[in-house]
Design an enzyme around this catalytic site. Structure first.
Site, PDB file in Angstrom:
ATOM      1  CG  HIS A 200      -1.692  -1.235   1.433  1.00  0.00           C
ATOM      2  ND1 HIS A 200      -2.962  -1.463   0.950  1.00  0.00           N
ATOM      3  CD2 HIS A 200      -1.329  -2.381   2.064  1.00  0.00           C
ATOM      4  CE1 HIS A 200      -3.353  -2.673   1.289  1.00  0.00           C
ATOM      5  NE2 HIS A 200      -2.382  -3.260   1.966  1.00  0.00           N
TER       6      HIS A 200
ATOM      7  CB  SER B 138      13.468  21.744 -16.252  1.00  0.00           C
ATOM      8  OG  SER B 138      12.710  22.934 -16.306  1.00  0.00           O
TER       9      SER B 138
ATOM     10  CE  LYS C  29      12.231  18.658 -11.890  1.00  0.00           C
ATOM     11  NZ  LYS C  29      11.013  19.035 -12.572  1.00  0.00           N
TER      12      LYS C  29
ATOM     13  CD  GLU D 209       8.972  11.540 -16.230  1.00  0.00           C
ATOM     14  OE1 GLU D 209       8.025  12.223 -15.881  1.00  0.00           O
ATOM     15  OE2 GLU D 209      10.068  12.023 -16.573  1.00  0.00           O
TER      16      GLU D 209
END
Ligand code: ARG
Length: 483
Positions: free
Chosen positions: A171, A292, A298, A305
């Site tokens: 969980h 970025s 970043k 992804e």
């Protein structure tokens, strides 16, 4: 300025010079129909397989007495020359309906009228399925080796992480300490099952439809068994009506691809979470990440992804095919032409994604100190309950007692191992001084030596089993050669 927005090509208005059909038509097809109907833009890549099966067909036609040996040989060598032209970069014309028509046109250019005899007794219905099956057999092998590449990377990373302890999660809540190698190997075995699924899809693809004609079987006495041997199929399709429309093998590849996509997506998701500053278990490298345009600090895990995102496309491809198949009447229907779009999209995507995930994982630096810092003594609550069970308590009783201790540690803001001994004895009389040892993460892990558990010996055995799974299979002894 003209910007090409990638709109569909304008319908061809030029006269068509080569078709495999048309005698019964007065007028030719409209440009709009051609634009919809032509599949050359998708199926061009099947040409090496169409050449191979056409060569086998030419020999079969000679065997059946349809072609003379000279004619059969002329077609075979003509096809060889066509292959050389295509290999050399010859491009289809927009008027070529599909890859079969293209090859037929080029063969006519090479050897003249005798080329017209090649299509005797066969249809594009049995032809396209045969070509797609040969293509699928090859792509299953390519996917297998791409999967093995990723699995090897997992093993390399996992062998450095045997002693690193980290929280396991259920969980997404901290559960019980595990070896980080155990966590990483949890992503190895799903890929092993995917490889088995690909082998099964390969077996389904290796059934030869050629000889089924358009739907009812070939009317000439060709030897299908000979074609089977020449093209390396395992079996002959037993029913011509079924054979021209059986796309189970594509559905199976797409299901395998969807499972691979799903597994990669879950691995990517773990790595992305573990690579966040909040977790910090993983540091990404520079080869598979991007920056970025606005935020200079970043480093984004784009490859992971994109892998996660591509799983959605696999699933879309699978459902597209199944939705196409479910309503079709018997045998070949033109809807089936689009089977190749989904097959190619899914497999092309995976062949891009698998090496990228492997590269991204290979350049990850794992940070055992951050993993350890995430271990808290409440994660040993189960071990504490087991401790009481070993001292003679029932598990339910032990669970309740440890629950009370967890509550106390939460409400006082103390780790369990800093609670006074009196708290333990108040919770359950069977606690003695050695209870603090039961609160160590190492102890917790070493207790789990059951097969498939996270104990050090079990993880070692798991690593060895994983190595063995990747060992190349013993080369089968050929039945044709005398030892
Ligand atoms: N391009 C077609 C396909 O991919 C080949 C089969 C065409 N068959 C037909 N009966 N028109 O399905």
């Amino acid at each position: 300025m003209n910007i090409d927005l990638g709109a569909p090509p304008a319908p061809q208005t030029q006269a068509r010079t080569h078709k495999l059909w048309g005698g019964r038509f007065g007028a030719g097809p409209t440009p709009e129909f051609d634009a919809l109907n032509n599949s050359i833009g998708v199926d061009f890549r099947l040409w090496p397989y169409d050449i191979r099966l056409s060569q086998a067909w030419a020999v079969a036609l000679w065997g059946a007495g349809v072609l003379t040996l000279e004619e059969s040989k002329a077609i075979e060598t003509g096809l060889e020359t066509v292959a050389v032209r295509l290999q050399g970069g010859e491009q289809p014309q927009a008027s070529d309906e599909d890859v079969h028509t293209l090859i037929d046109r080029l063969l006519h250019e090479e050897i003249g009228d005798v080329a017209s005899k090649l299509h005797t007794g066969r249809s594009r219905n049995d032809q396209v399925s045969t070509a797609a099956r040969l293509w699928t057999i090859d792509v299953c092998q390519q996917l297998d080796s791409a999967l093995r590449g990723l699995q090897r990377t997992m093993l390399e990373q996992a062998s450095g992480l045997e002693a690193a302890l980290m929280p396991s999660y259920t969980h997404l809540q901290r559960a019980i300490p595990v070896s980080a190698a155990h966590w990483l190997l949890s992503h190895f075995w799903p890929l092993e099952r995917d490889r088995a699924r690909l082998r099964a899809a390969h077996r389904s693809a290796a059934v030869l439809p050629l000889g089924s004609g358009a739907v009812a079987g070939c009317a000439y006495p060709i030897s299908r068994i000979l074609i089977q041997g020449t093209l390396g199929f395992d079996a002959l399709s037993p029913n011509s009506i079924d054979a021209v429309s059986d796309r189970d093998f594509i559905a199976e590849v797409l299901f395998a691809a969807t499972m691979i996509g799903t597994h990669l997506s879950r691995l990517a998701e773990d790595l992305i979470i573990y690579g966040s500053s909040e977790f910090g278990f993983v540091q990404f490298g520079e080869g598979y990440t991007s920056g970025s345009s606005m935020m200079p600090q970043k480093r984004n895990p784009d490859a992971l992804e994109l892998a996660r995102g591509s799983a959605a496309r696999m699933l879309g491809n699978l459902t597209t095919l199944l939705a196409t198949l479910k309503g079709l009447p018997s045998s070949y229907n033109k809807d089936l032409q689009d089977d190749k779009r989904v097959l190619f999209d899914a497999t092309d995507t995976l062949l891009l994604v698998l090496p990228a995930v492997s590269g991204a994982l290979a350049e990850c630096t794992f940070r055992p100190e951050r993993m350890r810092a995430a271990l808290s003594s409440s994660m040993m609550a189960t071990d504490l309950a087991d401790y009481l069970v070993r001292k003679g308590a029932t598990f339910r009783e032990a669970h309740g007692a440890v629950g009370r201790l967890v509550r106390e540690s939460e409400s006082t803001g103390q780790e369990m191992q800093t609670l006074p001994f009196s708290s333990f004895t108040a919770a359950h009389p069977r606690f003695s001084e050695d209870v603090y040892e039961a609160l160590s993460a190492e102890r917790s892990v070493t207790h789990r030596e059951v097969e498939g558990g996270t104990g050090p010996t079990a993880v070692r055995a798991q690593l060895e089993a994983a190595q063995a799974a990747l060992a190349p299979p013993p080369t089968p002894r050929s039945t044709n050669t005398i030892p």
